[in-house]
Design a protein around this motif. Structure first.
Motif, PDB file in Angstrom:
ATOM      1  N   THR A  45      32.294  36.584  56.977  1.00 13.07           N
ATOM      2  CA  THR A  45      33.311  36.469  55.927  1.00 13.07           C
ATOM      3  C   THR A  45      33.044  37.469  54.809  1.00 13.07           C
ATOM      4  O   THR A  45      31.898  37.656  54.393  1.00 13.07           O
ATOM      5  CB  THR A  45      33.312  35.042  55.351  1.00 13.07           C
ATOM      6  OG1 THR A  45      33.615  34.116  56.397  1.00 13.07           O
ATOM      7  CG2 THR A  45      34.338  34.890  54.240  1.00 13.07           C
TER       8      THR A  45
ATOM      9  N   SER B 164      38.282  37.193  57.828  1.00 18.64           N
ATOM     10  CA  SER B 164      38.041  36.034  56.972  1.00 18.64           C
ATOM     11  C   SER B 164      37.538  36.490  55.603  1.00 18.64           C
ATOM     12  O   SER B 164      36.604  37.296  55.512  1.00 18.64           O
ATOM     13  CB  SER B 164      37.000  35.117  57.621  1.00 18.64           C
ATOM     14  OG  SER B 164      36.646  34.061  56.757  1.00 18.64           O
ATOM     15  N   ILE B 165      38.164  35.993  54.547  1.00 16.92           N
ATOM     16  CA  ILE B 165      37.732  36.337  53.190  1.00 16.92           C
ATOM     17  C   ILE B 165      37.666  35.078  52.332  1.00 16.92           C
ATOM     18  O   ILE B 165      38.342  34.080  52.600  1.00 16.92           O
ATOM     19  CB  ILE B 165      38.665  37.366  52.514  1.00 16.92           C
ATOM     20  CG1 ILE B 165      40.046  36.759  52.256  1.00 16.92           C
ATOM     21  CG2 ILE B 165      38.768  38.634  53.327  1.00 16.92           C
ATOM     22  CD1 ILE B 165      40.919  37.610  51.354  1.00 16.92           C
ATOM     23  N   ILE B 166      36.827  35.140  51.322  1.00 15.06           N
ATOM     24  CA  ILE B 166      36.782  34.120  50.273  1.00 15.06           C
ATOM     25  C   ILE B 166      36.906  34.844  48.945  1.00 15.06           C
ATOM     26  O   ILE B 166      36.171  35.801  48.682  1.00 15.06           O
ATOM     27  CB  ILE B 166      35.480  33.303  50.319  1.00 15.06           C
ATOM     28  CG1 ILE B 166      35.452  32.399  51.558  1.00 15.06           C
ATOM     29  CG2 ILE B 166      35.320  32.461  49.056  1.00 15.06           C
ATOM     30  CD1 ILE B 166      34.172  31.607  51.713  1.00 15.06           C
ATOM     31  N   GLN B 167      37.829  34.409  48.125  1.00 19.59           N
ATOM     32  CA  GLN B 167      38.004  34.996  46.802  1.00 19.59           C
ATOM     33  C   GLN B 167      37.439  34.062  45.738  1.00 19.59           C
ATOM     34  O   GLN B 167      37.786  32.884  45.685  1.00 19.59           O
ATOM     35  CB  GLN B 167      39.482  35.262  46.508  1.00 19.59           C
ATOM     36  CG  GLN B 167      40.050  36.479  47.219  1.00 19.59           C
ATOM     37  CD  GLN B 167      41.490  36.745  46.825  1.00 19.59           C
ATOM     38  OE1 GLN B 167      42.203  35.843  46.403  1.00 19.59           O
ATOM     39  NE2 GLN B 167      41.924  37.984  46.969  1.00 19.59           N
TER      40      GLN B 167
ATOM     41  N   ILE C 285      33.310  38.250  50.932  1.00 13.74           N
ATOM     42  CA  ILE C 285      33.434  37.493  49.687  1.00 13.74           C
ATOM     43  C   ILE C 285      33.796  38.466  48.575  1.00 13.74           C
ATOM     44  O   ILE C 285      33.067  39.422  48.298  1.00 13.74           O
ATOM     45  CB  ILE C 285      32.134  36.736  49.349  1.00 13.74           C
ATOM     46  CG1 ILE C 285      31.797  35.747  50.474  1.00 13.74           C
ATOM     47  CG2 ILE C 285      32.271  36.001  48.017  1.00 13.74           C
ATOM     48  CD1 ILE C 285      30.541  34.941  50.234  1.00 13.74           C
TER      49      ILE C 285
ATOM     50  N   PRO D 120      36.564  28.424  45.245  1.00 14.19           N
ATOM     51  CA  PRO D 120      36.959  29.449  46.212  1.00 14.19           C
ATOM     52  C   PRO D 120      37.666  28.841  47.417  1.00 14.19           C
ATOM     53  O   PRO D 120      37.291  27.765  47.887  1.00 14.19           O
ATOM     54  CB  PRO D 120      35.630  30.099  46.611  1.00 14.19           C
ATOM     55  CG  PRO D 120      34.580  29.097  46.271  1.00 14.19           C
ATOM     56  CD  PRO D 120      35.099  28.319  45.103  1.00 14.19           C
ATOM     57  N   GLN D 121      38.694  29.537  47.900  1.00 14.08           N
ATOM     58  CA  GLN D 121      39.469  29.075  49.038  1.00 14.08           C
ATOM     59  C   GLN D 121      39.362  30.091  50.176  1.00 14.08           C
ATOM     60  O   GLN D 121      39.637  31.269  49.974  1.00 14.08           O
ATOM     61  CB  GLN D 121      40.945  28.911  48.646  1.00 14.08           C
ATOM     62  CG  GLN D 121      41.199  27.843  47.593  1.00 14.08           C
ATOM     63  CD  GLN D 121      40.949  26.442  48.109  1.00 14.08           C
ATOM     64  OE1 GLN D 121      41.138  26.165  49.286  1.00 14.08           O
ATOM     65  NE2 GLN D 121      40.511  25.555  47.225  1.00 14.08           N
ATOM     66  N   PRO D 122      38.982  29.649  51.385  1.00 16.49           N
ATOM     67  CA  PRO D 122      38.946  30.571  52.531  1.00 16.49           C
ATOM     68  C   PRO D 122      40.351  31.069  52.851  1.00 16.49           C
ATOM     69  O   PRO D 122      41.327  30.323  52.778  1.00 16.49           O
ATOM     70  CB  PRO D 122      38.388  29.704  53.665  1.00 16.49           C
ATOM     71  CG  PRO D 122      37.747  28.527  52.992  1.00 16.49           C
ATOM     72  CD  PRO D 122      38.520  28.299  51.734  1.00 16.49           C
ATOM     73  N   GLN D 123      40.450  32.351  53.178  1.00 19.57           N
ATOM     74  CA  GLN D 123      41.728  32.954  53.534  1.00 19.57           C
ATOM     75  C   GLN D 123      41.503  33.924  54.680  1.00 19.57           C
ATOM     76  O   GLN D 123      40.367  34.202  55.068  1.00 19.57           O
ATOM     77  CB  GLN D 123      42.321  33.714  52.336  1.00 19.57           C
ATOM     78  CG  GLN D 123      42.507  32.900  51.076  1.00 19.57           C
ATOM     79  CD  GLN D 123      42.951  33.760  49.916  1.00 19.57           C
ATOM     80  OE1 GLN D 123      43.770  34.669  50.072  1.00 19.57           O
ATOM     81  NE2 GLN D 123      42.402  33.505  48.739  1.00 19.57           N
ATOM     82  N   THR D 124      42.595  34.453  55.211  1.00 20.06           N
ATOM     83  CA  THR D 124      42.495  35.527  56.198  1.00 20.06           C
ATOM     84  C   THR D 124      43.390  36.677  55.750  1.00 20.06           C
ATOM     85  O   THR D 124      44.358  36.478  55.010  1.00 20.06           O
ATOM     86  CB  THR D 124      42.929  35.064  57.604  1.00 20.06           C
ATOM     87  OG1 THR D 124      44.273  34.578  57.549  1.00 20.06           O
ATOM     88  CG2 THR D 124      41.996  33.984  58.132  1.00 20.06           C
TER      89      THR D 124
END
Length: 426
Positions: A54, A182-185, A56, A4-8
């Motif tokens: 965040t 902030s999101i994590i996919q 998820i 998983p990669q943190p994104q915005t």
């Protein structure tokens, strides 16, 4: 599975993704329980630039049973074959955001309606005060603006406020619209991994059962297949026969045994969605035939009297492959199998492994061959005396009661047949 990669993501992108049906709340998530006051606190944190945690998401092309509506907002179904982001963590915050920023009316389970358009900004509040509020009693309406009006109000609406508030209106609107969420996919993960992540994140909540996972995995909107509903239909069919206490775990074991001759957790999770759906009706029919057979041939009147629920999968496997009544030898061998399992404590432990072994014996019975058994059944007087202490919950006692039920004992009072199930409150 990719790491998983943190994104915005921006406010507009987040809301648009929800409105287009790209972000969905899976059925295994709990209901939305946040109050309007707590939702107002979330918007207050956004305006002040505080972190709100965040989100998820599980990104997948699988189509799960999902919550389609937030309040009265009819949201589109995901486009088949395209990626969908299912919310694993943050659904309370996400629903709060959407409801607050879109002015949604939410009808609660108790019938109460919460109008999220009634969340306001107090234009007189200082940065250290609560800026976003729901209690406006005693407040001057000229000092208040709803979140909805702030975001979608036209120029005339905003211009109607006193000049001294114009800078604040512009600042607050920009803060909400420019906030980076902030999101994590989690990408390319099978459903059992996704639900395991959900369970670990929600440590304070209830772990997902295998049945809940399979309900999500096997849901198919186009084919109108919802395992939760199908299971309830099965129980309704069994209710007149007094077998409606069969568990969802037993049903999953049955389908898995039919499809793969195994029923451990991992074997069930590996079952293909199409295979499961295609097999369901015949599997359900085989369970119903098993119940009728137990009632008519072994005279077991209620499911609670069965020594083990685990007896249902092997018999259902038999009737799946042989829908008609058993022939002479098949009937004899099935009866032998039933009592050997019931009186020996066969399914008191390691149920899944033993079921996989016993399906081979059912295959032999289907071929009218007498299976070989690697366990004995002690029916000596001494064994019965030592192990016959009464408890209606014990499988051994249930087996003894099944024998009584089969023999149809009669009352000393009026010579009527004694109903074992009623006598022992099953």
């Amino acid at each position: 599975m990719q790491l998983p990669q943190p994104q915005t993501i921006t406010f507009s992108s987040l809301v648009t993704s929800i409105e287009q049906g790209q972000i969905k709340i899976p059925q295994f998530q709990r209901d939305f329980v946040w109050t309007m006051q707590r939702s107002a606190g979330l918007i207050d944190s956004i305006i002040k630039g505080y972190p709100i945690g965040t989100f998820i998401f599980w990104r997948t092309k699988e189509q799960l049973r999902s919550v389609k509506n937030i309040g009265h907002q009819e949201l589109p179904e995901p486009v088949k074959g395209e990626f969908v982001d299912y919310v694993l963590d943050g659904q309370q915050r996400l629903t709060s955001l959407f409801a607050s920023l879109k002015g949604v009316k939410l009808i609660r389970d108790n019938g109460k309606t919460d109008d999220f358009a009634r969340i306001f900004i107090d234009l007189d509040a200082k940065e250290s005060d609560q800026i976003v509020i729901t209690d406006i009693e005693g407040k001057d309406s000229q000092n208040l603006i709803s979140i909805l009006d702030l975001l979608i109000g036209n120029f005339m609406t905003l211009a109607s406020y006193p000049q001294e508030y114009h800078a604040k209106l512009n600042t607050y609107k920009n803060r909400i619209e420019s906030y980076q969420y902030s999101i994590i996919q989690v990408k390319d993960a099978p459903i059992d991994i996704a639900t395991e992540i959900f369970t670990r994140i929600n440590v304070g909540g209830k772990s997902l059962s295998l049945f809940e996972i399979m309900v999500a995995k096997t849901f198919d909107h186009d084919r109108k297949f919802d395992l939760s509903e199908k299971f309830q239909e099965l129980l309704e069919n069994l209710k007149p026969l007094n077998y409606e206490t069969i568990s969802d775990a037993t049903v999953l074991q049955t389908v898995s045994i039919i499809l793969s001759k195994e029923c451990k957790r991992q074997a069930i999770l590996k079952l293909g969605k199409d295979d499961f759906i295609n097999t369901w009706e015949r599997a359900k029919d085989s369970i119903e035939r098993t119940v009728e057979y137990f009632r008519n041939c072994y005279r077991i009147p209620v499911s609670q009297l069965l020594p083990y629920n685990a007896l249902i999968p092997p018999f259902s496997y038999f009737f799946f492959h042989h829908p008609d009544k058993p022939t002479g030898k098949q009937k004899e061998f099935l009866e032998d199998f039933f009592w050997r399992c019931s009186l020996s404590g066969r399914y008191s432990s390691a149920v899944e492994s033993k079921l996989a072994q016993d399906i081979k014996r059912i295959d032999q019975i289907l071929a009218e061959e007498l299976p070989r058994y690697d366990w004995s059944v002690d029916t000596s007087e001494q064994f019965i005396t030592d192990n016959g202490w009464f408890s209606a919950a014990r499988s051994y006692i249930k087996a003894i009661l099944c024998i009584y039920a089969y023999e149809q004992p009669k009352s000393f009072n009026d010579n009527s047949i004694v109903n074992i199930a009623i006598r022992f409150d099953f």
